[in-house]
Design a protein around this motif. Sequence first.
Motif, PDB file in Angstrom:
ATOM      1  N   PHE A  14       0.838  -1.206   0.000  1.00 18.20           N
ATOM      2  CA  PHE A  14       0.000   0.000   0.000  1.00 18.20           C
ATOM      3  C   PHE A  14       0.871   1.253   0.000  1.00 18.20           C
ATOM      4  O   PHE A  14       0.589   2.226  -0.719  1.00 18.20           O
ATOM      5  CB  PHE A  14      -0.923  -0.017   1.213  1.00 18.20           C
ATOM      6  N   LEU A  15       1.945   1.255   0.798  1.00 19.27           N
ATOM      7  CA  LEU A  15       2.854   2.403   0.817  1.00 19.27           C
ATOM      8  C   LEU A  15       3.528   2.571  -0.545  1.00 19.27           C
ATOM      9  O   LEU A  15       3.651   3.694  -1.059  1.00 19.27           O
ATOM     10  CB  LEU A  15       3.903   2.238   1.919  1.00 19.27           C
ATOM     11  N   LEU A  16       3.977   1.465  -1.147  1.00 20.20           N
ATOM     12  CA  LEU A  16       4.597   1.537  -2.463  1.00 20.20           C
ATOM     13  C   LEU A  16       3.634   2.150  -3.477  1.00 20.20           C
ATOM     14  O   LEU A  16       4.022   3.029  -4.265  1.00 20.20           O
ATOM     15  CB  LEU A  16       5.020   0.136  -2.915  1.00 20.20           C
ATOM     16  N   GLN A  17       2.394   1.702  -3.466  1.00 18.94           N
ATOM     17  CA  GLN A  17       1.400   2.230  -4.398  1.00 18.94           C
ATOM     18  C   GLN A  17       1.236   3.742  -4.218  1.00 18.94           C
ATOM     19  O   GLN A  17       1.207   4.498  -5.202  1.00 18.94           O
ATOM     20  CB  GLN A  17       0.057   1.523  -4.178  1.00 18.94           C
ATOM     21  N   ASN A  18       1.136   4.195  -2.984  1.00 22.04           N
ATOM     22  CA  ASN A  18       0.941   5.617  -2.729  1.00 22.04           C
ATOM     23  C   ASN A  18       2.169   6.447  -3.076  1.00 22.04           C
ATOM     24  O   ASN A  18       2.038   7.572  -3.569  1.00 22.04           O
ATOM     25  CB  ASN A  18       0.537   5.838  -1.269  1.00 22.04           C
ATOM     26  N   LEU A  19       3.355   5.903  -2.853  1.00 21.04           N
ATOM     27  CA  LEU A  19       4.571   6.620  -3.242  1.00 21.04           C
ATOM     28  C   LEU A  19       4.653   6.775  -4.759  1.00 21.04           C
ATOM     29  O   LEU A  19       5.085   7.812  -5.265  1.00 21.04           O
ATOM     30  CB  LEU A  19       5.806   5.889  -2.708  1.00 21.04           C
ATOM     31  N   LEU A  20       4.213   5.751  -5.489  1.00 16.61           N
ATOM     32  CA  LEU A  20       4.211   5.840  -6.950  1.00 16.61           C
ATOM     33  C   LEU A  20       3.208   6.881  -7.442  1.00 16.61           C
ATOM     34  O   LEU A  20       3.463   7.587  -8.432  1.00 16.61           O
ATOM     35  CB  LEU A  20       3.894   4.474  -7.553  1.00 16.61           C
ATOM     36  N   ILE A  21       2.085   6.975  -6.775  1.00 16.51           N
ATOM     37  CA  ILE A  21       1.080   7.978  -7.151  1.00 16.51           C
ATOM     38  C   ILE A  21       1.592   9.386  -6.842  1.00 16.51           C
ATOM     39  O   ILE A  21       1.465  10.306  -7.661  1.00 16.51           O
ATOM     40  CB  ILE A  21      -0.244   7.712  -6.414  1.00 16.51           C
ATOM     41  N   ASP A  22       2.197   9.554  -5.674  1.00 15.39           N
ATOM     42  CA  ASP A  22       2.670  10.876  -5.252  1.00 15.39           C
ATOM     43  C   ASP A  22       3.965  11.286  -5.938  1.00 15.39           C
ATOM     44  O   ASP A  22       4.227  12.486  -6.100  1.00 15.39           O
ATOM     45  CB  ASP A  22       2.893  10.899  -3.734  1.00 15.39           C
ATOM     46  N   HIS A  23       4.781  10.295  -6.338  1.00 18.24           N
ATOM     47  CA  HIS A  23       6.103  10.600  -6.905  1.00 18.24           C
ATOM     48  C   HIS A  23       6.342   9.779  -8.175  1.00 18.24           C
ATOM     49  O   HIS A  23       7.186   8.871  -8.194  1.00 18.24           O
ATOM     50  CB  HIS A  23       7.204  10.309  -5.881  1.00 18.24           C
ATOM     51  N   PRO A  24       5.614  10.076  -9.241  1.00 17.52           N
ATOM     52  CA  PRO A  24       5.777   9.301 -10.477  1.00 17.52           C
ATOM     53  C   PRO A  24       7.187   9.378 -11.053  1.00 17.52           C
ATOM     54  O   PRO A  24       7.584   8.506 -11.830  1.00 17.52           O
ATOM     55  CB  PRO A  24       4.745   9.928 -11.428  1.00 17.52           C
ATOM     56  N   GLU A  25       7.955  10.377 -10.636  1.00 16.02           N
ATOM     57  CA  GLU A  25       9.332  10.492 -11.126  1.00 16.02           C
ATOM     58  C   GLU A  25      10.210   9.338 -10.645  1.00 16.02           C
ATOM     59  O   GLU A  25      11.317   9.130 -11.177  1.00 16.02           O
ATOM     60  CB  GLU A  25       9.945  11.833 -10.690  1.00 16.02           C
ATOM     61  N   GLN A  26       9.746   8.561  -9.665  1.00 20.24           N
ATOM     62  CA  GLN A  26      10.526   7.430  -9.157  1.00 20.24           C
ATOM     63  C   GLN A  26      10.290   6.139  -9.943  1.00 20.24           C
ATOM     64  O   GLN A  26      10.921   5.122  -9.666  1.00 20.24           O
ATOM     65  CB  GLN A  26      10.184   7.190  -7.680  1.00 20.24           C
ATOM     66  N   LYS A  27       9.397   6.174 -10.934  1.00 18.11           N
ATOM     67  CA  LYS A  27       9.072   4.948 -11.668  1.00 18.11           C
ATOM     68  C   LYS A  27      10.284   4.391 -12.408  1.00 18.11           C
ATOM     69  O   LYS A  27      10.505   3.173 -12.451  1.00 18.11           O
ATOM     70  CB  LYS A  27       7.927   5.219 -12.649  1.00 18.11           C
ATOM     71  N   GLU A  28      11.088   5.268 -12.990  1.00 21.88           N
ATOM     72  CA  GLU A  28      12.266   4.799 -13.725  1.00 21.88           C
ATOM     73  C   GLU A  28      13.240   4.085 -12.790  1.00 21.88           C
ATOM     74  O   GLU A  28      13.797   3.032 -13.131  1.00 21.88           O
ATOM     75  CB  GLU A  28      12.957   5.972 -14.421  1.00 21.88           C
ATOM     76  N   THR A  29      13.439   4.665 -11.609  1.00 20.52           N
ATOM     77  CA  THR A  29      14.320   4.037 -10.611  1.00 20.52           C
ATOM     78  C   THR A  29      13.821   2.639 -10.254  1.00 20.52           C
ATOM     79  O   THR A  29      14.602   1.672 -10.203  1.00 20.52           O
ATOM     80  CB  THR A  29      14.383   4.902  -9.337  1.00 20.52           C
ATOM     81  N   LEU A  30      12.513   2.523 -10.033  1.00 23.08           N
ATOM     82  CA  LEU A  30      11.953   1.236  -9.641  1.00 23.08           C
ATOM     83  C   LEU A  30      12.055   0.213 -10.768  1.00 23.08           C
ATOM     84  O   LEU A  30      12.339  -0.964 -10.524  1.00 23.08           O
ATOM     85  CB  LEU A  30      10.496   1.418  -9.212  1.00 23.08           C
ATOM     86  N   CYS A  31      11.834   0.644 -12.003  1.00 22.96           N
ATOM     87  CA  CYS A  31      11.979  -0.296 -13.126  1.00 22.96           C
ATOM     88  C   CYS A  31      13.419  -0.783 -13.247  1.00 22.96           C
ATOM     89  O   CYS A  31      13.660  -1.962 -13.520  1.00 22.96           O
ATOM     90  CB  CYS A  31      11.529   0.373 -14.430  1.00 22.96           C
ATOM     91  N   SER A  32      14.362   0.114 -13.027  1.00 23.98           N
ATOM     92  CA  SER A  32      15.778  -0.282 -13.126  1.00 23.98           C
ATOM     93  C   SER A  32      16.157  -1.267 -12.023  1.00 23.98           C
ATOM     94  O   SER A  32      17.121  -2.018 -12.145  1.00 23.98           O
ATOM     95  CB  SER A  32      16.675   0.958 -13.051  1.00 23.98           C
TER      96      SER A  32
END
Length: 336
Positions: free
Chosen positions: A228-246
């Motif tokens: 749930f925290l991960l989901q909310n962090l992705l919603i609030d900080h979409p700029e972190q998506k590239e980091t997570l994919c890597s």
Amino acid sequence: MAEGGTGGNQPPREPPHNLQGLLQMAVTAGNAEPAPLEPMTDERRQWLQQAMVEAFRGQLDEIEQMKECLRVLEAATPGTGSQESLEEAHSDRANREEAFDLLAELCENLDNAADFCKLEGMRLLAHRYLEHEEEELRWRAAHLVGTCAQNVPKVQEQALALGCMRKLLRLLDHDPSEAVRIKALFAISCLVRAQEAGLLQFLRLDGFSVLMRAMQSNVQKLKVKSAFLLQNLLIDHPEQKETLCSMGMVQQLVALIRTEHSTFHEYVLGALCSLVTDFPQGVRECQQPELALEELLKERCQLLKEQEEFQEELDFCETLLRLCFQSQPDENNMDR
């Protein structure tokens, strides 16, 4: 005629006993029908003065309670060399637990949370209790950090400056107690949500990896709250998506969906939806043939159909199918 002594022969109402009561009185009065202005009677003036005294006394009483709790927590721990000292140690620990419980209740009030930090309470938590040998005190300390920090930027900043983020991540990752890990996650959430400095510390300390390992644990409540925290962090900080994919987050989330079905999967699918929404790189990773995600999602849709309790999870499956696997119109056909 107005009630509660605002005019006429009604007796004055009982004065409020704290600032919140005084505020409620003001709100109630503000919603009342306007009355003609009258000179303030001596009785009314005396009642108002008493109300102010009682309200501020209530606030001061709570500060004194916090000071007393801190005196209990600051005291040296008794030794355990004999039966008598063992009993003393047991009583001492019970007193500390009660002090933590009262502080947690008092610090739900934002003003009290700020005052707790002014009294050096956060420093005591960071330096002595987050890594205390007693798990009952560790989880209470983590819970109190989160309670004080939520929605209070100055408290969040102090907790971060005292190194709480590093210690909380260590607790979440390694503590043998489920309760400690769950409360550490709560505190971390309170330090990173809507707090840029907290997010930066979280990233610098490889917090996403710690979060993924929590999602892979055997503790259902911890898994759900981490996703749930991960989901909310992705919603609030979409700029972190590239980091997570890597980091291979797509592959790890899909692996979690393949585990034995449980309510936890709803939150994993929600996090995956957040990761791929408006992010083509995430979509491409979901389309990798070796993941076989499309087949998995279709099978899951069949499993969940007509099961009302899994409607949210079904919605996430259908959204992922649409975002990642819905056939696109052929450009050549469009040109004809």
